[in-house]
Design a protein around this motif. Structure first.
Motif, short mmCIF file in Angstrom:
data_model
loop_
_atom_site.label_atom_id
_atom_site.label_comp_id
_atom_site.label_asym_id
_atom_site.label_seq_id
_atom_site.Cartn_x
_atom_site.Cartn_y
_atom_site.Cartn_z
N TRP A 190 0.84 -1.21 0.00
CA TRP A 190 0.00 0.00 0.00
C TRP A 190 0.87 1.26 0.00
N LYS A 191 1.96 1.21 0.76
CA LYS A 191 2.88 2.35 0.82
C LYS A 191 3.52 2.59 -0.55
N LEU A 192 3.92 1.52 -1.23
CA LEU A 192 4.50 1.66 -2.57
C LEU A 192 3.50 2.23 -3.56
N ILE A 193 2.25 1.78 -3.48
CA ILE A 193 1.21 2.29 -4.38
C ILE A 193 0.99 3.78 -4.15
N GLN A 194 0.93 4.18 -2.88
CA GLN A 194 0.75 5.59 -2.56
C GLN A 194 1.93 6.43 -3.06
N LYS A 195 3.14 5.86 -2.94
CA LYS A 195 4.33 6.58 -3.39
C LYS A 195 4.30 6.79 -4.91
N GLN A 196 3.86 5.75 -5.64
CA GLN A 196 3.76 5.86 -7.08
C GLN A 196 2.70 6.88 -7.50
N LYS A 197 1.61 6.93 -6.76
CA LYS A 197 0.56 7.91 -7.06
C LYS A 197 1.06 9.32 -6.87
#
Length: 201
Positions: A190-197
């Motif tokens: 989830w943290k990686l997804i948020q970072k990519q966003k």
């Protein structure tokens, strides 16, 4: 140069995850009497030491391995975990040497060397412990950019501690322990997804 630093960070991340999972799984395995993912260490340590009235000490070692492993697995606490892992690996090394476990001291020595590499990588965070110049030590309180992530990671530790500290059916303990690990993976993804966003905004 950037590619070299990126590669080093990837290596450091792999070492942190590897050492963290080794220690955490070793602690949980001891507390669950061998009924978990065993990578290192005898799962019967608590039972053996209990015969010499050292059962509580063995449980303390196991819980310490879980806490240190957790810190290494979570990047936000990895430096603290690397510091605490030094005496842990040194103690394990001395036990393996004193028990004349052939080959094992070399394996543990390698773990210790990898952990020292982590400390060298984080030297900028630790160098203030070695200076006698008070003005060089950062002043002020502790600040965290995202305290919610810290709490999410800590939530994953709770079911693992419950699994090993509270007496319950083995299957329930295993489910809780695995649940904590899965929770961490979920938070990390989830943290990686948020970072990519945020990058693409």
């Amino acid at each position: 140069m950037f590619k070299f630093i990126l590669t080093q960070r990837w290596i450091v991340g792999c070492i942190r995850f590897w050492l963290g999972f080794i220690l955490l799984s070793a602690g949980v395995t001891k507390m669950l009497h061998g009924n978990f993912i065993q990578l290192i260490g005898p799962p019967w340590l608590i039972e053996v030491l209990a015969k010499h009235q050292l059962g509580l000490f063995a449980e303390f070692i196991a819980i310490s391995q879980i806490i240190i492993g957790f810190c290494l697995l979570v990047k936000r606490f990895a430096t603290l975990g690397a510091v605490m892992a030094v005496p842990m690996f040194l103690n394990i090394l001395m036990v393996t040497i004193s028990q004349d476990w052939r080959g094992t001291p070399y394996v543990v020595g390698f773990f210790l060397a990898c952990n020292i590499y982590l400390l060298i990588w984080d030297f900028d965070k630790l160098k203030f412990l070695l200076t006698d110049q008070e003005e060089a030590v950062p002043k002020g309180g502790i600040t965290r950019k995202n305290i919610q992530i810290d709490l999410l990671y800590l939530i994953g530790l709770v079911p693992i501690l419950i699994a090993v500290l509270i007496s319950m059916p083995l299957r329930a303990s295993q489910i809780l322990a695995f649940g904590g690990l899965i929770w961490w993976v979920g938070v990390y993804v989830w943290k990686l997804i948020q970072k990519q966003k945020n990058i693409h905004k």
